[in-house]
Motif scaffolding. Structure first.
Motif, mmCIF file in Angstrom:
data_model
loop_
_atom_site.group_PDB
_atom_site.id
_atom_site.type_symbol
_atom_site.label_atom_id
_atom_site.label_comp_id
_atom_site.label_asym_id
_atom_site.label_seq_id
_atom_site.Cartn_x
_atom_site.Cartn_y
_atom_site.Cartn_z
ATOM 1 N N THR A 207 -3.690 8.651 -28.719
ATOM 2 C CA THR A 207 -3.700 7.890 -29.975
ATOM 3 C C THR A 207 -3.295 6.457 -29.647
ATOM 4 O O THR A 207 -2.118 6.091 -29.696
ATOM 5 N N GLN A 208 -4.249 5.677 -29.244
ATOM 6 C CA GLN A 208 -4.016 4.303 -28.799
ATOM 7 C C GLN A 208 -5.248 3.477 -29.088
ATOM 8 O O GLN A 208 -6.353 4.010 -29.168
ATOM 9 N N ARG A 209 -5.090 2.166 -29.184
ATOM 10 C CA ARG A 209 -6.232 1.254 -29.313
ATOM 11 C C ARG A 209 -6.472 0.582 -27.961
ATOM 12 O O ARG A 209 -5.519 0.176 -27.297
ATOM 13 N N ALA A 210 -7.725 0.495 -27.542
ATOM 14 C CA ALA A 210 -8.049 -0.239 -26.316
ATOM 15 C C ALA A 210 -8.026 -1.724 -26.663
ATOM 16 O O ALA A 210 -8.602 -2.149 -27.665
ATOM 17 N N THR A 211 -7.347 -2.511 -25.820
ATOM 18 C CA THR A 211 -7.254 -3.954 -26.113
ATOM 19 C C THR A 211 -7.871 -4.797 -25.010
ATOM 20 O O THR A 211 -7.969 -6.016 -25.140
ATOM 21 N N GLY A 212 -8.251 -4.169 -23.906
ATOM 22 C CA GLY A 212 -8.851 -4.947 -22.826
ATOM 23 C C GLY A 212 -9.518 -4.030 -21.815
ATOM 24 O O GLY A 212 -9.274 -2.809 -21.806
ATOM 25 N N ALA B 233 14.424 9.654 -40.672
ATOM 26 C CA ALA B 233 13.547 8.758 -41.446
ATOM 27 C C ALA B 233 12.995 7.662 -40.551
ATOM 28 O O ALA B 233 13.666 7.199 -39.622
ATOM 29 N N LEU B 234 11.765 7.259 -40.811
ATOM 30 C CA LEU B 234 11.208 6.071 -40.161
ATOM 31 C C LEU B 234 10.948 5.051 -41.258
ATOM 32 O O LEU B 234 10.271 5.356 -42.244
ATOM 33 N N VAL B 235 11.488 3.850 -41.071
ATOM 34 C CA VAL B 235 11.310 2.816 -42.093
ATOM 35 C C VAL B 235 10.198 1.871 -41.633
ATOM 36 O O VAL B 235 10.244 1.347 -40.519
ATOM 37 N N ASP B 236 9.192 1.690 -42.480
ATOM 38 C CA ASP B 236 8.048 0.820 -42.200
ATOM 39 C C ASP B 236 7.567 0.984 -40.749
ATOM 40 O O ASP B 236 7.514 0.010 -39.995
ATOM 41 N N PRO B 237 7.246 2.201 -40.345
ATOM 42 C CA PRO B 237 6.938 2.437 -38.920
ATOM 43 C C PRO B 237 5.601 1.849 -38.524
ATOM 44 O O PRO B 237 4.697 1.769 -39.346
ATOM 45 N N ASP B 238 5.494 1.408 -37.248
ATOM 46 C CA ASP B 238 4.140 1.072 -36.816
ATOM 47 C C ASP B 238 3.458 2.389 -36.449
ATOM 48 O O ASP B 238 4.113 3.419 -36.224
ATOM 49 N N LEU B 239 2.125 2.355 -36.419
ATOM 50 C CA LEU B 239 1.396 3.616 -36.364
ATOM 51 C C LEU B 239 1.627 4.364 -35.056
ATOM 52 O O LEU B 239 1.593 5.590 -35.006
ATOM 53 N N GLU B 240 1.906 3.609 -33.986
ATOM 54 C CA GLU B 240 2.148 4.323 -32.726
ATOM 55 C C GLU B 240 3.476 5.068 -32.750
ATOM 56 O O GLU B 240 3.591 6.179 -32.239
ATOM 57 N N GLU B 241 4.473 4.420 -33.345
ATOM 58 C CA GLU B 241 5.785 5.067 -33.487
ATOM 59 C C GLU B 241 5.610 6.366 -34.292
ATOM 60 O O GLU B 241 6.118 7.428 -33.926
ATOM 61 N N LEU B 242 4.843 6.232 -35.362
ATOM 62 C CA LEU B 242 4.610 7.386 -36.234
ATOM 63 C C LEU B 242 3.827 8.467 -35.477
ATOM 64 O O LEU B 242 4.147 9.652 -35.549
ATOM 65 N N ALA B 243 2.810 8.031 -34.722
ATOM 66 C CA ALA B 243 1.981 8.968 -33.954
ATOM 67 C C ALA B 243 2.862 9.786 -33.011
ATOM 68 O O ALA B 243 2.762 11.015 -32.945
ATOM 69 N N ALA B 244 3.735 9.083 -32.297
ATOM 70 C CA ALA B 244 4.590 9.780 -31.332
ATOM 71 C C ALA B 244 5.507 10.761 -32.061
ATOM 72 O O ALA B 244 5.713 11.891 -31.613
#
Ligand code: FAD
Length: 550
Positions: free
Chosen positions: A303-308, A204-215
């Motif tokens: 599956t990542q967001r560019a931040t810089g 189970a993943l509890v309240d996962p952030d999207l990258e954790e879920l993606a992986a």
């Protein structure tokens, strides 16, 4: 799982036999091929299949049949299997019929007889359609479950992310759902910490952030190579086109995209004006197909967001949300635009709890038999209203202007007029949103003054703005944040002082050499799928010219 069914319909027994043989030869391993000698017989078959809950993937019908034409049959078949792909077989001279079929029976394709050789004229089309069907088909469930609250922003984000990435899941709203409560208890999970994603193996993943879920669901978050020729930021139509052309022309290409490929187009229920798709194409299908195409040519997707963005001599580095960096010679910036938010009391607090922006088609099923409100009068709002009208009891479009004609394409206005459960309220604005845990009512202001209506779901399509704040100041933009490129970099005929090259910037080149701009994010761009695709493709030509100067 029972094999999904392909149903062929023709009153001419020898033709029917030939179609069935061709279908069996190509698809017999994966699909069950069935036949019917008339429209009515086919409808009876569909009714029985529906009762037995058997999946139907494709309906392939002749047009000219006594009693019931192919178009009439396909139109009636929508009632039983709305998701099945509908294909009409017509004689060469029946183009008029085919056009009518697109409008009334919403067919996905029309094929002309004869279809020999099937390898050229039948299978490529049907295989494509079956892929589309498969992408939307949810077999009886065995895998991932999401347990959460319908009125929670985090729950909405998790479901949206899974849907957009075509990861099948079953959603259980914890409110009043015994199965959800039992699953949480069995897994010793806290019902106060939601959403929970439960995997088939019990993890189970509890309240996962999207990258954790993606992986965890197998999406790639780490680049395979140290260095690329071409880094593409954004996998909307512009970025996907750059990826297809870049990779197919031998450039080592990496695409950076936090969501599923498709961009804004992915949130559109149906694009009807993109060249070559006479029956329209859903944005999600277009994105999925382009993703497969680019991958086939060797493009890699993260599956990542560019931040810089960091420039060091002839190298360009894109920084990612997880702190990593990827490097390359050239960057194509195609991050599109993001939905503009409602600036009214209550809107921020209730975002994701009844107020949704753009890509919220995932909520449509949850709105079954309810009244929903769609704010906005442009094409995006019209498409959304038509989509929600299939599920909701009533859709109310709240439009600031006098009506839709100045802001929406005629074909959408016609569709809306024909849809009995859509109501358009013009010269009206939403001025306040109210509710504690979730949206309960909205205050509107119309020609008769202010009034309140109960509301649980409000979908907002009021334009978009570029999200370019993460880029360094050296990438010049206009006062709204759109990126300047090519001739637009010149002010009163002069290039900015920061431009040190001996040459003029290429057509889609930004104020930093080797960083290109494509699609909606570009200052002055035409906000259309076709133009974004065009710019993404053209940008690659300039990438080659830039690289040739090394
Ligand atoms: C609901 C709706 C319906 C529409 N219908 C039509 C239609 O029928 N016909 C038509 O021609 N046009 C239509 N449009 C317009 C069309 O979708 C856009 O013009 C087109 O998608 C623009 O493509 P793009 O690649 O420039 O940007 P986008 O489609 O916006 O894609 C940009 C991508 O970049 C990603 N991104 C953003 N920031 C970052 C970052 N920092 N790092 C990595 N990735 C990032 C986003 O997640 C997104 O996937 C519609 C738009 C909407 C919203």
């Amino acid at each position: 799982m029972a094999r999904p069914i392909l149903l062929a319909v023709d009153d001419d027994i020898s033709v029917l036999e030939a179609v069935v043989q061709d279908l069996r030869r190509q698809y017999g391993q994966t699909y069950r091929v069935m036949r019917a000698g008339s429209g009515q017989a086919a409808l009876d078959t569909l009714e029985q299949l529906k009762t037995r809950q058997e999946p139907v993937a494709l309906l392939l019908s002749d047009q000219r049949m006594p009693g019931m034409t192919g178009v009439d049959f396909l139109e009636k078949a929508i009632e039983f299997y709305p998701e099945a792909r509908r294909v009409l077989l017509t004689a060469y001279a029946d183009t008029e019929v085919a056009i009518r079929a697109i409008n009334t029976a919403r067919i996905h394709y029309y094929l002309t007889k004869p279809w020999d050789p099937p390898e050229e004229k039948l299978y490529p089309v049907l295989s494509d359609l079956l892929e589309d069907w498969k992408a939307g088909y949810r077999p009886p469930f065995e895998g991932l479950r999401v347990i959460g609250h319908r009125w929670s922003l985090r729950d909405h984000q998790v479901r949206n992310f899974l849907s957009q990435n075509h990861v099948p899941y079953r959603w259980l709203d914890v409110a009043g759902n015994d199965e959800a409560v039992k699953l949480l208890t069995d897994s010793q999970l806290d019902a106060d910490k939601l959403p929970v994603v439960l995997f088939a193996d019990g993890a189970a993943l509890v309240d996962p952030d999207l990258e954790e879920l993606a992986a965890r669901v197998g999406l790639r978050v780490k680049a395979e190579q140290e260095f690329y020729d071409l880094l593409v930021v954004g996998a909307g139509p512009a970025g996907l086109a750059a990826a297809v052309y870049g990779a197919s022309e031998g450039l080592r290409t990496l695409v950076i995209e936090p969501d599923a490929p498709g961009g804004q187009a992915g949130s559109s229920s149906k694009i009807e004006n993109y060249l070559g798709f006479p029956s329209g194409v859903t944005g999600a299908d277009l994105g999925r197909r382009a993703h497969v195409q680019a991958t086939r040519f060797g493009a890699e997707f993260l599956t990542q967001r560019a931040t810089g963005l960091r420039i060091d001599g002839q190298y360009r580095f894109v920084q990612l949300a997880d702190g990593r960096e990827v490097s390359g010679h050239v960057v194509v910036l195609a991050p599109g635009v993001q939905y503009r938010k409602l600036d009214i009391p209550g809107a921020e607090r209730l975002a994701g709890r009844g107020i949704y922006y753009g890509a919220a088609l995932v909520e449509a099923v949850a709105c079954k038999d309810e009244e929903v409100f769609v704010v906005g009068g442009a094409n995006s709002a019209g498409q959304a209203a038509l989509h929600f009208a299939k599920f909701a009891r009533k859709v109310t479009m709240v439009v600031r202007g006098d009506g839709l004609s100045a802001t929406m394409s005629k074909y959408l206005i016609d569709e809306i007029e024909k849809t009995s459960n859509i109501v358009v309220v013009s010269r009206t604005q939403v001025v306040e949103a109210d509710g504690e845990e979730r949206l309960v009512k909205v205050k509107m202001k119309g020609p008769q003054g202010e009034f309140e209506v109960p509301a649980s779901s409000l979908f907002v399509f009021i334009g978009a703005a570029p999200g370019t704040g993460w880029l360094p100041n050296s990438i010049l933009r206009d006062d709204k944040g759109f990126l300047l490129a090519g001739p637009d970099l010149k002010l009163e005929g002069k290039l900015p002082e920061s431009w040190r090259e001996q040459r003029e910037p290429y057509l889609l080149e930004s104020s930093v050499p080797g960083v290109f701009v494509a699609g909606d994010v570009r200052h002055g761009s035409v906000k259309r799928v076709a133009s974004a695709v065009g710019e993404g493709s053209i940008a690659v030509q300039f990438v080659h010219q830039y690289l040739a100067g090394f």
